[in-house]
Design an enzyme around this catalytic site. Structure first.
Site, short mmCIF file in Angstrom:
data_model
loop_
_atom_site.label_atom_id
_atom_site.label_comp_id
_atom_site.label_asym_id
_atom_site.label_seq_id
_atom_site.Cartn_x
_atom_site.Cartn_y
_atom_site.Cartn_z
N ASP A 12 -59.58 -17.51 82.95
CA ASP A 12 -58.81 -17.64 81.86
C ASP A 12 -59.67 -17.06 81.16
OD1 ASP A 12 -56.96 -16.96 79.79
OD2 ASP A 12 -55.85 -19.69 80.48
C1 BGC Z 1 -53.16 -17.44 78.24
C2 BGC Z 1 -53.08 -16.85 79.75
C3 BGC Z 1 -52.19 -15.83 79.89
C4 BGC Z 1 -53.88 -14.85 79.03
C5 BGC Z 1 -53.18 -13.24 79.44
C6 BGC Z 1 -54.51 -16.87 78.30
O1 BGC Z 1 -55.14 -17.29 76.49
O2 BGC Z 1 -53.87 -19.04 78.94
O3 BGC Z 1 -52.28 -18.06 80.30
O4 BGC Z 1 -52.03 -15.27 80.97
O5 BGC Z 1 -53.91 -15.30 77.82
O6 BGC Z 1 -52.68 -12.99 78.66
#
Ligand code: BGC
Length: 765
Positions: free
Chosen positions: A287
């Site tokens: 992530d």
């Molecule tokens: C979130 C994810 C998301 C990613 C990309 C992160 O901050 O936890 O769920 O897919 O950002 O946008």
């Protein structure tokens, strides 16, 4: 694991994939052909090119287009996210094809959570429909619109089971239950990936956040998770497994630690469980910035250490940090990471690119130059009818005193409330490429419904909150909340005067979408003070009060519910939300949704969930005893239980009929119930099957959902619903972490919510 569910999981193709031809191109989309192709390609790649494939970046201030062009030239980037127009995507793919040595296509990803251009209700609302056909429609259309924008992958579905309404991200998932979340997640994967993620109008999914992100302590985002192996395997892991068994090509790894180990550093989770036990062949993605965060977690001593740990633990692709590119070459040089380990990670990236069909046609989701839509936000690109239909199915009627609802389309109706005319809030968070100006507010929806028939009055009544700190928090990254500069008293006076002129008041209240989002945890789950005051003032007018909630978590509404004559949970209902809510309020649609989360009476009850253990001293409210498990200042049960939701008609259930008193080893038994629509209107409801293992080697929950069926009944009509129960529904993880079904008696409970059921039992031999 095999799931029993009598609801058909057949994916309804709302859009027939007219373009979903089998791949046109030299490469057969079979695992064997893929493995041979990727093995061959890896032999041609330099170490730096392999490391380049592991980098996932977003265009932005840190990575302007010019910098990305250089990286693409050097083969230093594997995929891009957050770019959502065909024009921009084509430009980058052109750079790969024209500038890079090996011309390995990029893939393009985005958070398509509940729609791309058309916003459907948020996932928590979708779960409230308990309607797999509706979910499949959402998945197909979301994938269609995303692929039509040139995208290849979505960071969805989120299947983090959560018993934590304080956590803002519950809005992105399917609620508190393992079984319901598994069914919804699996349906979404099948619908979005279609026959193949390589099809013109399919996208590959990336199930998230692996694992147990929904159990963050105190509901505070990014916080620690600590749980027993039994609970992890029994309650939290099955939805990820269901999504992977449905073929999800990607897994996004959670930001939290699990039992002290950050998920991005957890080789047990990412290798032993995911790869070895579950046989996952796709790609794991960290992530946002998670590899850097290993330093703050205190498991890596410096950036290089973080990279070594993440790669060795099984993170293939790093999202939004430059660490892999910066440190992996040196780590390989000094022998701390082997080239084989780099190859394995790069292979996973190349595998998914192959499965996306990109080696056959890097432009497969782009079409020929000149075919781009003239206006990416064109009305013609939306799917409004489907959005309206799904939205009305996702609403939950929580209270309806003296049949206040449905409203008549005559007389005078006052619509009041800070959320009545907010285009941005009704879309919900993570609204992808949705455009607020295209969403229908409740005010607009009620205007459409009452035109020429009834008089509609409107007043805002209050700001969502008068708390400056919360207003600033919500407006921190985007101007999401418009604050009315009139004084609270002026707004209240106007609302009361408006209400006095009406026969009935509809009150649109709840949370701004920024209050239920990533990093939006709350410690207080009541409505903000400004809205509570508005409710009091309107209640004092004596007019019937219909509350329409717009929010994205279970709230504590004990007092508020008492003030309401009727209450409809509409969640954030998307682009067509206002029309869909009006359909329900005026009886053009009979509400059928059921809660996917228990609504607590107060924050002190959290975690509150229906499938708890009994304890040695269960509280019995008919025979209260001090030394039993309860609060002396609060009831034990929720305000609204899991699975609950009313209708404008009434349904009655017959006693349960079992096909046999016993279930043989590895056999089946059927439980049937006859449901009758004993009211005056046609309507749908959801019949829910719960089981309890009465005596087992470890304490088992008082009930667990094991099947459900949504049925439509005409007034006066009856239908018998049969649930086949097989051994998979009886299995659990025992103290030795073996998955077993133990002989003995099982209670069968069937109901229209989790609290009131008709019961029977059978014995597993
Ligand atoms: C979130 C994810 C998301 C990613 C990309 C992160 O901050 O936890 O769920 O897919 O950002 O946008």
């Amino acid at each position: 694991m095999k799931w029993i569910c009598s609801v058909s999981l057949a994916v309804t193709l709302a859009i027939q994939p007219a373009f979903a031809d089998d791949l046109i191109g030299p490469h057969q989309l079979t695992p064997q052909a893929r493995d041979a192709f990727v093995t061959d390609l890896l032999k041609k790649m330099t170490l730096d090119e392999k490391i380049g494939q592991l980098r996932l970046i977003s265009v932005g201030p840190e990575n302007p287009k010019s910098a990305i062009r250089d990286m693409i030239h050097q083969g230093q980037v594997g995929a891009i996210f957050n770019t959502v127009t065909r024009h921009d995507i084509r430009e980058m793919q052109d750079q790969v094809m024209q500038l890079s040595r090996l011309k390995i296509p990029l893939f393009f990803a985005y958070d398509v959570i509940h729609g791309q251009r058309t916003q459907f209700p948020i996932p928590l609302a979708l779960a409230s429909s308990w309607d797999t056909d509706a979910i499949a429609t959402v998945g197909r259309i979301a994938a269609y619109e995303a692929a039509d924008d040139g995208l290849n992958m979505t960071w969805a579905p989120m299947v983090d089971v959560t018993r934590e309404p304080r956590w803002g991200r519950g809005s992105e998932g399917f609620g508190e239950d393992t079984y319901l979340t598994s069914v919804m997640g699996r349906t979404m994967v099948q619908a979005m990936q279609g026959k193949s993620p390589a099809d013109r109008y399919s996208v590959m999914t990336s199930v998230k956040h692996f694992a147990a992100y929904g159990a963050v302590e105190g509901g505070r985002d990014y916080n620690t998770v600590d749980m027993s192996s039994q609970r992890l395997f029994q309650d939290y892991l099955p939805p990820y497994k269901a999504a992977l068994d449905a073929g999800s090509g990607g897994v996004m790894v959670a930001l939290n630690s699990l039992n002290g180990v950050p998920a991005s550093a957890d080789s047990w989770l990412l290798k032993d469980v995911l790869r070895d036990d579950w046989g996952f062949k796709g790609i794991t993605i960290s992530d946002h910035g998670a590899i850097k965060e290993l330093l703050k977690h205190g498991v890596a001593s410096d950036p290089e250490d973080a990279v070594r740990i993440a790669l060795k633990s099984g993170i293939d692709m790093s999202m939004s940090d430059e660490y892999y590119s910066k440190y992996l070459p040196g780590l390989v040089k000094k022998g701390a990471v082997s080239e084989k380990e780099i190859d394995d990670a790069a292979r996973h990236v190349l595998n998914v690119k192959y499965d996306m069909g990109l080696f056959n046609d890097p432009y497969s989701h782009l079409g020929p130059v000149g075919s781009d839509p003239a206006d990416t936000n064109a009305e013609s690109r939306l799917h409004r009818a489907e959005a309206r239909d799904v939205a009305r199915k996702s609403m939950v009627l929580l209270k309806n005193r003296l049949e206040t609802l449905p409203l008549k389309k005559s007389g005078t109706v006052a619509l009041i409330g800070p959320l009545a005319d907010s285009q941005i809030d009704i879309m919900g968070s993570w609204s992808a490429a949705g455009v607020a100006a295209q969403s229908v507010t409740l005010l607009q929806g009620m205007k459409n419904a009452t035109a020429d028939k009834a008089t509609l009055l409107y007043a805002k009544g209050a700001n969502v909150t008068d708390d400056k700190g919360i207003q600033d928090f919500i407006n921190l990254y985007e101007k999401a909340m418009t604050v009315d500069t009139r004084s609270p008293q002026q707004m209240l006076d106007e609302a009361v005067a408006t209400a006095k002129k009406a026969d009935v008041v509809v009150l649109a209240i709840g949370e701004a979408r920024g209050m239920a989002h990533e990093a939006s945890s709350r410690s207080d789950l009541t409505l903000p003070q400004s809205q509570l005051k508005l409710i009091d003032a309107l209640k004092a007018t004596g007019k019937p009060l219909v509350m329409v909630l717009m929010n994205a978590r279970a709230l504590t509404l004990t007092h508020t519910t008492q003030q309401a004559d009727a209450m409809l949970e509409s969640w954030y209902s998307g682009t067509e939300g206002g029309n869909a809510i009006a359909d329900v309020l005026f009886g053009d649609y009979n509400p059928s949704g059921k809660l996917p989360m228990s609504f607590p009476r107060s924050v002190g009850q959290i975690p509150i969930y229906y499938n708890h253990l009994n304890s040695g001293r269960p509280y019995n409210f008919e025979h209260p005893n001090k030394y039993t498990s309860h609060y002396f200042d609060e009831a034990n049960g929720p305000l609204f239980p899991f699975g609950y939701g009313l209708s404008y008609t009434q349904f009655t259930l017959s006693p349960v009929k079992m096909s046999a008193a016993t279930m043989p080893r590895n056999g089946t038994v059927n439980a049937s119930v006859t449901v009758t629509n004993s009211g005056k209107r046609d309507g749908a409801t959801v019949v829910q099957l719960y089981l309890r293992d009465q005596v087992a080697s470890i304490s088992r929950p008082v009930k667990e959902l094991k099947g459900f069926k949504r049925i439509m009944l005409k007034a006066g009509e009856s239908q018998t619903v049969t649930f086949p129960i097989d051994v998979s529904a009886l299995k659990f993880w025992n103290a030795k972490m073996q998955q077993v079904a133990e002989p003995g008696k099982f209670s069968v409970m069937i109901g229209l919510d989790s609290a009131r059921t008709v019961d029977a039992e059978f014995e597993y031999l």
